[in-house]
Design a protein around this motif. Structure first.
Motif, PDB file in Angstrom:
ATOM      1  N   ILE A  34       0.860  -1.186   0.000  1.00  0.00           N
ATOM      2  CA  ILE A  34       0.000   0.000   0.000  1.00  0.00           C
ATOM      3  C   ILE A  34       0.895   1.234   0.000  1.00  0.00           C
ATOM      4  O   ILE A  34       1.838   1.338   0.775  1.00  0.00           O
ATOM      5  N   THR A  35       0.607   2.161  -0.891  1.00  0.00           N
ATOM      6  CA  THR A  35       1.433   3.351  -0.997  1.00  0.00           C
ATOM      7  C   THR A  35       0.610   4.614  -0.752  1.00  0.00           C
ATOM      8  O   THR A  35      -0.604   4.638  -0.917  1.00  0.00           O
ATOM      9  N   GLY A  36       1.321   5.646  -0.364  1.00  0.00           N
ATOM     10  CA  GLY A  36       0.719   6.953  -0.112  1.00  0.00           C
ATOM     11  C   GLY A  36       1.817   7.907   0.289  1.00  0.00           C
ATOM     12  O   GLY A  36       2.991   7.526   0.384  1.00  0.00           O
ATOM     13  N   ARG A  37       1.468   9.138   0.555  1.00  0.00           N
ATOM     14  CA  ARG A  37       2.472  10.145   0.869  1.00  0.00           C
ATOM     15  C   ARG A  37       2.793  10.245   2.349  1.00  0.00           C
ATOM     16  O   ARG A  37       3.781  10.856   2.723  1.00  0.00           O
ATOM     17  N   ARG A  38       1.958   9.631   3.210  1.00  0.00           N
ATOM     18  CA  ARG A  38       2.153   9.755   4.661  1.00  0.00           C
ATOM     19  C   ARG A  38       2.327   8.372   5.289  1.00  0.00           C
ATOM     20  O   ARG A  38       1.381   7.603   5.378  1.00  0.00           O
TER      21      ARG A  38
END
Length: 250
Positions: A34-38
Protein backbone atom coordinates in the motif's frame (compact mmCIF):
# COMPACT_ATOMS: atom_id res chain seq x y z
CA UNK A 1 -7.48 -17.69 -0.01
CA UNK A 2 -7.71 -17.36 -3.76
CA UNK A 3 -4.94 -14.75 -4.07
CA UNK A 4 -2.30 -16.52 -1.99
CA UNK A 5 1.11 -16.02 -3.59
CA UNK A 6 0.02 -12.93 -5.54
CA UNK A 7 1.65 -9.53 -5.03
CA UNK A 8 -0.66 -6.52 -5.30
CA UNK A 9 0.10 -2.82 -5.25
CA UNK A 10 -2.56 -0.27 -4.32
CA UNK A 11 -1.78 3.42 -4.64
CA UNK A 12 -3.56 5.72 -2.24
CA UNK A 13 -3.96 2.64 -0.07
CA UNK A 14 -4.13 4.38 3.29
CA UNK A 15 -7.67 5.73 3.16
CA UNK A 16 -11.05 5.42 1.49
CA UNK A 17 -11.46 3.29 -1.61
CA UNK A 18 -7.79 2.30 -1.75
CA UNK A 19 -7.80 1.03 1.81
CA UNK A 20 -11.03 -0.92 1.27
CA UNK A 21 -9.56 -2.62 -1.81
CA UNK A 22 -6.24 -3.33 -0.07
CA UNK A 23 -8.05 -5.00 2.81
CA UNK A 24 -10.11 -7.21 0.50
CA UNK A 25 -7.01 -8.32 -1.40
CA UNK A 26 -5.01 -8.94 1.77
CA UNK A 27 -7.80 -10.96 3.36
CA UNK A 28 -7.93 -13.06 0.17
CA UNK A 29 -4.27 -13.95 0.71
CA UNK A 30 -2.39 -11.44 -1.45
CA UNK A 31 0.70 -9.63 -0.23
CA UNK A 32 -0.39 -6.03 -0.69
CA UNK A 33 1.96 -3.08 -1.04
CA UNK A 34 0.00 0.00 0.00
CA UNK A 35 1.43 3.35 -1.00
CA UNK A 36 0.72 6.95 -0.11
CA UNK A 37 2.47 10.14 0.87
CA UNK A 38 2.15 9.75 4.66
CA UNK A 39 3.86 6.77 6.27
CA UNK A 40 2.09 7.26 9.61
CA UNK A 41 -1.32 6.90 7.96
CA UNK A 42 -0.27 3.77 6.09
CA UNK A 43 1.26 2.15 9.17
CA UNK A 44 -1.81 2.93 11.28
CA UNK A 45 -4.22 1.10 8.96
CA UNK A 46 -2.00 -1.75 7.77
CA UNK A 47 -3.31 -5.23 8.57
CA UNK A 48 -1.82 -8.68 8.04
CA UNK A 49 -0.38 -9.03 4.50
CA UNK A 50 -0.34 -5.23 4.01
CA UNK A 51 3.04 -3.52 3.53
CA UNK A 52 3.25 0.30 3.73
CA UNK A 53 5.61 2.20 1.43
CA UNK A 54 5.80 5.97 0.93
CA UNK A 55 5.28 6.93 -2.72
CA UNK A 56 4.03 10.11 -4.37
CA UNK A 57 2.55 9.11 -7.73
CA UNK A 58 3.36 12.54 -9.18
CA UNK A 59 7.09 11.93 -8.69
CA UNK A 60 8.41 9.73 -11.51
CA UNK A 61 11.72 8.88 -9.84
CA UNK A 62 9.89 7.85 -6.67
CA UNK A 63 7.39 5.66 -8.52
CA UNK A 64 10.23 3.92 -10.38
CA UNK A 65 12.27 3.36 -7.21
CA UNK A 66 9.50 2.31 -4.83
CA UNK A 67 7.85 -0.04 -7.32
CA UNK A 68 11.21 -1.73 -7.94
CA UNK A 69 11.76 -2.05 -4.19
CA UNK A 70 8.32 -3.60 -3.72
CA UNK A 71 9.02 -6.13 -6.48
CA UNK A 72 12.39 -6.99 -4.94
CA UNK A 73 10.72 -7.57 -1.56
CA UNK A 74 7.56 -9.40 -2.61
CA UNK A 75 8.01 -10.61 -6.17
CA UNK A 76 6.44 -9.53 -9.46
CA UNK A 77 3.35 -7.38 -9.23
CA UNK A 78 0.33 -9.31 -10.47
CA UNK A 79 -2.44 -6.99 -9.26
CA UNK A 80 -2.08 -3.27 -9.86
CA UNK A 81 -4.74 -0.93 -8.48
CA UNK A 82 -4.13 2.65 -9.62
CA UNK A 83 -6.32 4.44 -7.13
CA UNK A 84 -4.45 7.55 -5.93
CA UNK A 85 -6.22 10.69 -7.03
CA UNK A 86 -7.66 14.05 -6.07
CA UNK A 87 -11.23 15.25 -6.53
CA UNK A 88 -11.55 19.00 -6.84
CA UNK A 89 -13.94 21.03 -8.95
CA UNK A 90 -13.50 24.46 -10.45
CA UNK A 91 -15.43 26.41 -13.08
CA UNK A 92 -13.72 26.82 -16.47
CA UNK A 93 -13.07 30.54 -16.09
CA UNK A 94 -11.50 29.91 -12.67
CA UNK A 95 -9.27 27.05 -13.83
CA UNK A 96 -5.70 28.31 -13.91
CA UNK A 97 -2.99 26.25 -15.59
CA UNK A 98 -1.49 25.46 -12.18
CA UNK A 99 -4.75 23.88 -11.02
CA UNK A 100 -5.17 21.97 -14.30
CA UNK A 101 -1.66 20.54 -14.07
CA UNK A 102 -2.15 19.63 -10.39
CA UNK A 103 -5.19 17.52 -11.24
CA UNK A 104 -3.59 15.90 -14.28
CA UNK A 105 -0.30 15.21 -12.48
CA UNK A 106 -2.08 13.08 -9.90
CA UNK A 107 -5.10 11.65 -11.68
CA UNK A 108 -3.57 10.96 -15.09
CA UNK A 109 0.22 11.10 -14.91
CA UNK A 110 0.16 9.19 -11.62
CA UNK A 111 -1.95 6.40 -13.11
CA UNK A 112 0.28 6.23 -16.19
CA UNK A 113 3.45 5.95 -14.10
CA UNK A 114 1.91 3.37 -11.77
CA UNK A 115 0.80 1.17 -14.66
CA UNK A 116 4.04 1.55 -16.60
CA UNK A 117 6.23 0.52 -13.68
CA UNK A 118 3.92 -2.28 -12.51
CA UNK A 119 3.77 -3.79 -15.98
CA UNK A 120 7.56 -4.22 -16.06
CA UNK A 121 7.21 -7.20 -13.73
CA UNK A 122 3.59 -8.18 -14.42
CA UNK A 123 4.28 -8.74 -18.12
CA UNK A 124 6.77 -11.48 -17.17
CA UNK A 125 4.11 -13.49 -15.31
CA UNK A 126 1.30 -15.79 -16.40
CA UNK A 127 -1.56 -13.89 -14.72
CA UNK A 128 -2.36 -10.28 -13.96
CA UNK A 129 -5.08 -7.79 -13.13
CA UNK A 130 -4.88 -4.04 -13.70
CA UNK A 131 -7.63 -1.97 -12.11
CA UNK A 132 -7.92 1.77 -12.60
CA UNK A 133 -10.17 3.75 -10.28
CA UNK A 134 -11.94 6.27 -12.46
CA UNK A 135 -15.32 7.82 -11.65
CA UNK A 136 -18.84 8.27 -12.96
CA UNK A 137 -17.42 11.67 -13.95
CA UNK A 138 -15.15 9.76 -16.34
CA UNK A 139 -18.20 8.40 -18.15
CA UNK A 140 -20.68 11.26 -18.19
CA UNK A 141 -18.79 14.37 -17.04
CA UNK A 142 -19.40 16.37 -13.88
CA UNK A 143 -20.74 19.91 -13.85
CA UNK A 144 -18.22 22.41 -12.51
CA UNK A 145 -15.33 19.93 -12.56
CA UNK A 146 -13.90 19.97 -16.08
CA UNK A 147 -10.31 19.15 -15.11
CA UNK A 148 -11.38 16.28 -12.86
CA UNK A 149 -13.78 14.88 -15.45
CA UNK A 150 -11.17 15.13 -18.19
CA UNK A 151 -8.60 13.28 -16.08
CA UNK A 152 -11.05 10.49 -15.29
CA UNK A 153 -12.08 10.16 -18.95
CA UNK A 154 -8.39 9.99 -19.86
CA UNK A 155 -7.55 7.08 -17.56
CA UNK A 156 -10.41 5.09 -19.10
CA UNK A 157 -8.89 5.72 -22.53
CA UNK A 158 -5.49 4.60 -21.25
CA UNK A 159 -6.99 1.45 -19.76
CA UNK A 160 -8.83 0.59 -22.98
CA UNK A 161 -5.73 1.09 -25.08
CA UNK A 162 -3.67 -1.20 -22.85
CA UNK A 163 -6.40 -3.84 -22.88
CA UNK A 164 -6.06 -3.89 -26.68
CA UNK A 165 -2.26 -4.05 -26.49
CA UNK A 166 -2.41 -7.14 -24.27
CA UNK A 167 -5.66 -8.71 -25.48
CA UNK A 168 -5.61 -12.50 -25.65
CA UNK A 169 -2.99 -12.71 -22.93
CA UNK A 170 -3.28 -13.49 -19.22
CA UNK A 171 -3.62 -9.86 -18.05
CA UNK A 172 -6.89 -7.94 -17.94
CA UNK A 173 -7.40 -4.17 -17.69
CA UNK A 174 -10.55 -2.61 -16.29
CA UNK A 175 -11.82 0.59 -14.67
CA UNK A 176 -14.14 0.96 -11.72
CA UNK A 177 -16.27 4.11 -11.98
CA UNK A 178 -17.92 4.89 -8.65
CA UNK A 179 -20.46 7.56 -7.87
CA UNK A 180 -20.11 9.41 -4.58
CA UNK A 181 -18.46 7.12 -2.04
CA UNK A 182 -18.43 7.64 1.73
CA UNK A 183 -14.76 8.59 2.06
CA UNK A 184 -12.70 11.51 3.41
CA UNK A 185 -12.80 13.03 -0.10
CA UNK A 186 -16.58 13.43 0.19
CA UNK A 187 -16.14 15.05 3.60
CA UNK A 188 -13.62 17.47 2.12
CA UNK A 189 -15.85 18.27 -0.85
CA UNK A 190 -18.83 18.80 1.43
CA UNK A 191 -16.94 21.67 3.06
CA UNK A 192 -15.88 23.11 -0.32
CA UNK A 193 -19.39 22.97 -1.81
CA UNK A 194 -20.89 24.54 1.30
CA UNK A 195 -18.42 27.43 1.19
CA UNK A 196 -18.71 27.96 -2.56
CA UNK A 197 -22.51 27.81 -2.70
CA UNK A 198 -23.19 29.52 0.61
CA UNK A 199 -25.21 26.59 1.94
CA UNK A 200 -24.98 24.39 5.01
CA UNK A 201 -22.81 21.30 5.13
CA UNK A 202 -25.93 19.13 5.39
CA UNK A 203 -27.31 20.72 2.23
CA UNK A 204 -23.98 20.27 0.46
CA UNK A 205 -23.87 16.59 1.42
CA UNK A 206 -27.43 16.19 0.15
CA UNK A 207 -26.30 17.44 -3.27
CA UNK A 208 -23.83 14.58 -3.54
CA UNK A 209 -26.18 11.96 -2.08
CA UNK A 210 -28.86 12.89 -4.62
CA UNK A 211 -26.35 12.41 -7.45
CA UNK A 212 -26.28 8.67 -6.68
CA UNK A 213 -29.33 7.08 -8.25
CA UNK A 214 -30.26 5.17 -5.08
CA UNK A 215 -29.97 8.35 -2.99
CA UNK A 216 -27.28 7.24 -0.58
CA UNK A 217 -23.52 7.32 -0.38
CA UNK A 218 -21.77 4.18 -1.58
CA UNK A 219 -19.74 2.28 1.02
CA UNK A 220 -16.03 1.97 0.23
CA UNK A 221 -16.35 -1.75 0.96
CA UNK A 222 -18.68 -2.07 -2.04
CA UNK A 223 -15.84 -0.90 -4.28
CA UNK A 224 -13.46 -3.26 -2.50
CA UNK A 225 -15.76 -6.20 -3.23
CA UNK A 226 -15.97 -5.21 -6.89
CA UNK A 227 -12.19 -5.09 -7.16
CA UNK A 228 -11.89 -8.50 -5.54
CA UNK A 229 -14.33 -9.93 -8.09
CA UNK A 230 -12.20 -8.51 -10.92
CA UNK A 231 -9.36 -10.61 -9.53
CA UNK A 232 -11.45 -13.80 -9.45
CA UNK A 233 -11.56 -16.63 -11.97
CA UNK A 234 -15.07 -15.58 -12.91
CA UNK A 235 -13.77 -12.27 -14.27
CA UNK A 236 -11.14 -13.65 -16.65
CA UNK A 237 -13.14 -12.57 -19.73
CA UNK A 238 -14.06 -9.18 -18.29
CA UNK A 239 -11.53 -6.94 -20.03
CA UNK A 240 -11.37 -3.34 -21.24
CA UNK A 241 -14.57 -2.52 -19.37
CA UNK A 242 -15.90 0.31 -17.22
CA UNK A 243 -17.66 -1.01 -14.13
CA UNK A 244 -20.09 1.71 -13.04
CA UNK A 245 -21.12 1.61 -9.38
CA UNK A 246 -23.55 4.47 -8.86
CA UNK A 247 -26.72 2.97 -7.45
CA UNK A 248 -28.51 2.74 -10.77
CA UNK A 249 -28.44 3.45 -14.47
CA UNK A 250 -26.77 6.72 -15.46
Amino acid sequence: MMLTGKHAIVTGGGTGIGLAIARELARAGAQVTITGRRLEVLEEVAEENMHPMVMDVTNEDEVVRVTAEAVAARGPIQICVANAGIAEGRALHKTEMEFWRKVMATNLDGVFLTLRESMKSMATTDWGRVIVISSIAGVRGLKGAGAYSASKHAVIGLMRSLSEDFIGGPITFNAICPGYVDTPIVTHNTDLIAQRAGISEDEALAVMVKSNRHKRLIAAEEIGSAALWLCSDGAQSYNGQTMMISGGHI
